[in-house]
Enzyme design. Structure first.
Site, PDB file in Angstrom:
ATOM      1  N   ASN A  12       0.857  -1.181   0.000  1.00 16.46           N
ATOM      2  CA  ASN A  12       0.000   0.000   0.000  1.00 16.46           C
ATOM      3  C   ASN A  12       0.896   1.234   0.000  1.00 16.46           C
ATOM      4  OD1 ASN A  12      -1.873   2.026   0.450  1.00 16.46           O
ATOM      5  ND2 ASN A  12      -2.318   1.423   2.561  1.00 16.46           N
ATOM      6  N   TRP A  13       0.966   1.902  -1.137  1.00 17.39           N
ATOM      7  CA  TRP A  13       1.858   3.051  -1.256  1.00 17.39           C
ATOM      8  C   TRP A  13       1.306   4.309  -0.595  1.00 17.39           C
ATOM      9  CZ3 TRP A  13       5.067   3.845  -6.304  1.00 17.39           C
ATOM     10  CH2 TRP A  13       5.904   2.730  -6.502  1.00 17.39           C
ATOM     11  N   LYS A  14       0.028   4.285  -0.229  1.00 20.40           N
ATOM     12  CA  LYS A  14      -0.618   5.452   0.378  1.00 20.40           C
ATOM     13  C   LYS A  14      -0.416   6.680  -0.530  1.00 20.40           C
ATOM     14  CE  LYS A  14      -0.147   3.311   4.880  1.00 20.40           C
ATOM     15  NZ  LYS A  14       0.016   3.506   6.334  1.00 20.40           N
TER      16      LYS A  14
ATOM     17  N   HIS B 266      -9.366   0.888   5.316  1.00 20.37           N
ATOM     18  CA  HIS B 266      -8.088   1.089   6.001  1.00 20.37           C
ATOM     19  C   HIS B 266      -8.304   2.016   7.187  1.00 20.37           C
ATOM     20  CE1 HIS B 266      -3.949   2.378   6.762  1.00 20.37           C
ATOM     21  NE2 HIS B 266      -3.572   1.276   6.130  1.00 20.37           N
TER      22      HIS B 266
ATOM     23  N   GLU C 285      -6.771   4.484   8.252  1.00 20.82           N
ATOM     24  CA  GLU C 285      -6.619   5.902   7.946  1.00 20.82           C
ATOM     25  C   GLU C 285      -7.883   6.458   7.291  1.00 20.82           C
ATOM     26  OE1 GLU C 285      -1.810   5.323   7.494  1.00 20.82           O
ATOM     27  OE2 GLU C 285      -3.037   5.559   5.690  1.00 20.82           O
TER      28      GLU C 285
ATOM     29  N   GLU D 281      -4.709  -4.984  10.783  1.00 23.91           N
ATOM     30  CA  GLU D 281      -3.652  -4.011  11.032  1.00 23.91           C
ATOM     31  C   GLU D 281      -3.922  -3.305  12.360  1.00 23.91           C
ATOM     32  OE1 GLU D 281      -1.777  -2.328   7.078  1.00 23.91           O
ATOM     33  OE2 GLU D 281      -3.782  -1.524   7.367  1.00 23.91           O
TER      34      GLU D 281
ATOM     35  N   GLY E  32       3.185   2.082  10.720  1.00 21.98           N
ATOM     36  CA  GLY E  32       4.160   3.136  10.494  1.00 21.98           C
ATOM     37  C   GLY E  32       4.878   3.629  11.741  1.00 21.98           C
TER      38      GLY E  32
ATOM     39  N   SER F 286       4.035  -2.262  10.371  1.00 19.25           N
ATOM     40  CA  SER F 286       5.494  -2.266  10.527  1.00 19.25           C
ATOM     41  C   SER F 286       6.131  -3.592  10.106  1.00 19.25           C
ATOM     42  CB  SER F 286       5.886  -1.920  11.971  1.00 19.25           C
ATOM     43  OG  SER F 286       5.466  -0.611  12.309  1.00 19.25           O
TER      44      SER F 286
ATOM     45  N   GLY G 250       3.147  -1.193   4.180  1.00 17.49           N
ATOM     46  CA  GLY G 250       3.104   0.238   3.890  1.00 17.49           C
ATOM     47  C   GLY G 250       4.423   0.750   3.357  1.00 17.49           C
ATOM     48  N   GLY G 251       5.166   1.487   4.190  1.00 15.99           N
ATOM     49  CA  GLY G 251       6.383   2.156   3.762  1.00 15.99           C
ATOM     50  C   GLY G 251       7.417   1.259   3.109  1.00 15.99           C
TER      51      GLY G 251
END
Length: 252
Positions: free
Chosen positions: A11-13, A98, A100, A168, A174, A213, A234-235
């Site tokens: 997920n590149w957000k 998600h 967010e 999650e 993150g 993470s 994610g990141g």
């Protein structure tokens, strides 16, 4: 009884621009050269890049999806994008619910349910996200919160072929903090049992991803946990080498 499909999804957000195709090309080269055994690979970039990446990956083993969609197929919804539009651009999966989106846009589980229905009706797979906050975990409510989200977000028409669950813990996304394997197994096993209770034998075939993470250094341990069928990353998915290092958990 079907066996859950393992999936490592990125997920590149809100990250990436057109030059980021170099990372996708690098990932495609790595995956096509040494595809992981029994594991699918997915990247969900921003919508500005999705169609471009879908063309780039169309002849590869890397799938391209989206991070969200509107629940309706069309209409007067300025700024929104429908599941049918994403399917038209070559999307294979859409992430819905998600944390967010739930927190920043006040999305309810009822709305997530409707989005998931639209995703499936348009021939794609819905990745439905669930997870508890730190306060909810500290209060001992993690399992209850997650199962309530499952109950309200997953459509009654869901099957193991059309819906994927992603757990999650909000407090681990993150932050660098990661639950213990025992913590992850507790939630994933509760999710599995709830799916079996609701969907009978097909409940055993739903893929349940872990996210929060995940990185190359802990991927193998987390992916080896009971009822964990992959990761929502994610990141660490933004760089081909890092993401491929997580996929290594499924290579001998």
């Amino acid at each position: 009884m079907s066996k859950p499909v393992s999936l490592v999804a990125g997920n590149w957000k809100m990250n990436g621009q057109r030059g980021s195709w170099k990372e996708i090309d690098s990932l495609i080269t790595k995956i096509d050269k040494e595809a992981p055994a029994d594991c699918e690979v997915l990247i969900c970039p921003p919508l500005t890049l999705m169609a471009l990446f879908a063309v780039d990956a169309s002849q590869s083993k890397v799938q391209i999806g989206a991070q969200d969609c509107h629940q309706n197929n069309k209409g007067a919804h300025t700024g929104d994008v429908s599941a049918s539009m994403i399917a038209d651009c070559g999307g294979s999966h859409i992430i819905v619910g998600h944390s967010e989106r739930r927190a920043d846009h006040q999305e309810t589980s009822a709305l997530v349910h409707d989005k998931a229905v639209s995703v499936v009706e348009n021939g794609m797979k819905a990745i439905i996200c669930v997870g508890e906050t730190e306060a909810e975990r500290d209060a001992g409510d993690a399992v209850k919160i997650v199962l309530d989200q499952i109950s309200q977000s997953v459509p009654s028409t869901a099957t193991s072929e059309t819906v994927i669950i992603a757990y999650e813990p909000v407090w681990a996304i993150g932050t660098g903090r990661t639950p213990t394997v025992a913590d992850v197994e507790e939630i994933h096993t509760a999710i599995r049992n709830s799916l079996i209770d609701r969907f009978s034998s097909d409940g055993a075939g739903f893929s349940i991803l872990y996210g929060g993470s995940v990185k190359p250094s802990n991927a193998k341990e987390l992916m080896g946990a009971e009822n964990v069928n992959g990761a929502l990353v994610g990141g660490a998915s933004l760089k081909a080498d890092d993401f491929n290092g997580i996929i290594d958990a499924y290579r001998p």
